[in-house]
Design a protein around this motif. Structure first.
Motif, short mmCIF file in Angstrom:
data_model
loop_
_atom_site.label_atom_id
_atom_site.label_comp_id
_atom_site.label_asym_id
_atom_site.label_seq_id
_atom_site.Cartn_x
_atom_site.Cartn_y
_atom_site.Cartn_z
N PRO A 158 -19.54 10.77 -10.24
CA PRO A 158 -18.63 11.14 -11.33
C PRO A 158 -17.75 12.34 -11.00
O PRO A 158 -16.80 12.62 -11.73
CB PRO A 158 -19.58 11.47 -12.49
CG PRO A 158 -20.90 11.75 -11.87
CD PRO A 158 -20.96 10.98 -10.58
N ARG A 159 -18.01 13.02 -9.91
CA ARG A 159 -17.18 14.17 -9.51
C ARG A 159 -15.84 13.75 -8.95
O ARG A 159 -14.91 14.54 -8.84
CB ARG A 159 -17.89 14.98 -8.42
CG ARG A 159 -19.12 15.67 -8.89
CD ARG A 159 -18.72 16.96 -9.52
NE ARG A 159 -19.87 17.62 -10.09
CZ ARG A 159 -19.79 18.39 -11.16
NH1 ARG A 159 -18.63 18.57 -11.76
NH2 ARG A 159 -20.86 18.96 -11.64
N ILE A 160 -15.76 12.49 -8.54
CA ILE A 160 -14.58 12.05 -7.83
C ILE A 160 -13.73 11.14 -8.73
O ILE A 160 -14.26 10.34 -9.48
CB ILE A 160 -15.01 11.36 -6.53
CG1 ILE A 160 -13.87 11.25 -5.55
CG2 ILE A 160 -15.56 9.99 -6.73
CD1 ILE A 160 -14.39 10.91 -4.18
N ARG A 161 -12.42 11.33 -8.65
CA ARG A 161 -11.48 10.46 -9.37
C ARG A 161 -10.43 10.01 -8.37
O ARG A 161 -9.99 10.79 -7.54
CB ARG A 161 -10.72 11.21 -10.46
CG ARG A 161 -11.47 11.45 -11.73
CD ARG A 161 -12.07 12.78 -11.67
NE ARG A 161 -12.21 13.39 -12.99
CZ ARG A 161 -13.18 14.24 -13.26
NH1 ARG A 161 -14.08 14.56 -12.35
NH2 ARG A 161 -13.24 14.79 -14.44
N PHE A 162 -10.01 8.77 -8.56
CA PHE A 162 -8.93 8.26 -7.73
C PHE A 162 -7.69 7.99 -8.57
O PHE A 162 -7.79 7.54 -9.71
CB PHE A 162 -9.33 6.94 -7.05
CG PHE A 162 -10.08 7.14 -5.76
CD1 PHE A 162 -9.40 7.20 -4.56
CD2 PHE A 162 -11.46 7.28 -5.75
CE1 PHE A 162 -10.07 7.41 -3.37
CE2 PHE A 162 -12.15 7.48 -4.56
CZ PHE A 162 -11.45 7.54 -3.37
N ILE A 163 -6.55 8.26 -7.99
CA ILE A 163 -5.28 7.77 -8.54
C ILE A 163 -4.75 6.79 -7.49
O ILE A 163 -4.56 7.15 -6.33
CB ILE A 163 -4.27 8.90 -8.76
CG1 ILE A 163 -4.82 9.93 -9.76
CG2 ILE A 163 -2.94 8.32 -9.26
CD1 ILE A 163 -3.91 11.14 -9.95
N LEU A 164 -4.59 5.55 -7.91
CA LEU A 164 -4.15 4.50 -6.98
C LEU A 164 -2.71 4.13 -7.32
O LEU A 164 -2.38 3.90 -8.48
CB LEU A 164 -5.04 3.27 -7.11
CG LEU A 164 -6.55 3.53 -6.92
CD1 LEU A 164 -7.33 2.27 -7.24
CD2 LEU A 164 -6.84 4.01 -5.51
N THR A 165 -1.87 4.10 -6.30
CA THR A 165 -0.47 3.78 -6.52
C THR A 165 -0.08 2.56 -5.72
O THR A 165 -0.45 2.44 -4.55
CB THR A 165 0.40 4.98 -6.07
OG1 THR A 165 -0.07 6.13 -6.73
CG2 THR A 165 1.84 4.76 -6.42
N GLY A 166 0.61 1.66 -6.37
CA GLY A 166 1.02 0.45 -5.66
C GLY A 166 2.44 0.06 -6.01
O GLY A 166 2.94 0.37 -7.08
N SER A 167 3.09 -0.61 -5.09
CA SER A 167 4.45 -1.07 -5.32
C SER A 167 4.47 -2.58 -5.47
O SER A 167 3.64 -3.27 -4.87
CB SER A 167 5.35 -0.75 -4.13
OG SER A 167 5.51 0.62 -4.00
N TYR A 168 5.38 -3.06 -6.24
CA TYR A 168 5.65 -4.49 -6.19
C TYR A 168 7.16 -4.67 -6.15
O TYR A 168 7.91 -3.79 -6.53
CB TYR A 168 5.03 -5.24 -7.36
CG TYR A 168 5.48 -4.80 -8.72
CD1 TYR A 168 6.64 -5.28 -9.28
CD2 TYR A 168 4.72 -3.89 -9.44
CE1 TYR A 168 7.04 -4.88 -10.54
CE2 TYR A 168 5.13 -3.46 -10.71
CZ TYR A 168 6.29 -3.95 -11.24
OH TYR A 168 6.70 -3.54 -12.47
N VAL A 169 7.57 -5.79 -5.66
CA VAL A 169 9.01 -6.04 -5.55
C VAL A 169 9.44 -6.86 -6.74
O VAL A 169 8.93 -7.96 -6.98
CB VAL A 169 9.33 -6.79 -4.24
CG1 VAL A 169 10.83 -7.05 -4.13
CG2 VAL A 169 8.83 -5.99 -3.04
N ALA A 170 10.38 -6.32 -7.52
CA ALA A 170 10.80 -7.02 -8.73
C ALA A 170 11.92 -8.01 -8.41
O ALA A 170 12.62 -7.84 -7.43
CB ALA A 170 11.28 -6.04 -9.78
#
Ligand code: ATP
Ligand code: MG
Length: 170
Positions: A158-170
């Protein structure tokens, strides 16, 4: 330089993103993980960098990893260990089976397999830490094991948090 090509790092350089920055920070403070998806050049990396800078000044350890071109867990592990050494995050990490932790930082033991080692690294982080994985789609599609590791870290540390970022092509 208002319209430079580089991602912005401070809130005052970003237009119209106060609400999303505040929302992401609230989620992180509450212990949640955040996924940011959006078209290319919409400002994902800038938002992540501003969030990390502000969270760092609020007491979180932070790490930014750009996964563009990273196609294996082994490479990801190396990048994370380098970042941990650079930012002194390693001081918070316990000695373990696959990692050596000395006064100068972390080294990966010879012959250590990437998946258990990466997991061990994530599980041994003892202070509140936010890790941003930018362009996560590149590695997630190359390595389904990444999702398993993240799932394990989510339920075990629980000490760790992730922020995940992703791209998609519109
Ligand atoms: N809200 C904003 N205010 C000012 N500049 C912005 C804003 N959003 C994006 N930019 C600028 O647009 C460019 C692209 O931003 P950024 O790299 O953060 O987007 P991205 O979604 O991560 O792009 P990519 O898909 O290429 O990774 C940068 O030059 C950034 O400074
Ligand atoms: Mg980006």
């Amino acid at each position: 330089m208002l319209f430079g090509l580089y991602p912005k790092e401070s809130r005052k350089e970003l237009f119209g993103r106060d609400d999303v920055i505040d929302y992401i920070k609230r989620q992180i403070h509450a212990g949640n993980w955040v996924v940011i998806a959006g078209q290319r050049m919409i400002g994902k990396t800038s938002v992540v960098k501003v969030v990390l800078n502000e969270l760092a000044s609020e007491g979180f350890r932070t790490m930014y990893v750009n996964l563009q071109g990273v196609d294996s867990l082994k490479t990801l592990l190396k990048i994370m260990v380098n970042e941990a050494n650079r930012s002194s995050l390693f001081r918070d990490i316990d000695a373990s089976v696959n990692l050596n932790i000395g006064p100068l930082g972390i080294t990966i033991r010879k012959g250590a397999r990437p998946m258990p080692t990466l997991l061990e690294f994530l599980l041994s982080i003892r202070r509140d830490t936010v890790i941003a994985l930018d362009e996560v789609q590149d590695l997630a599609s190359a390595s389904p094991q990444l999702l398993k590791i993240l799932g394990n870290a989510y339920s075990s540390n629980p000490r760790i948090r992730f922020i995940l970022t992703g791209s998609y092509v519109a």
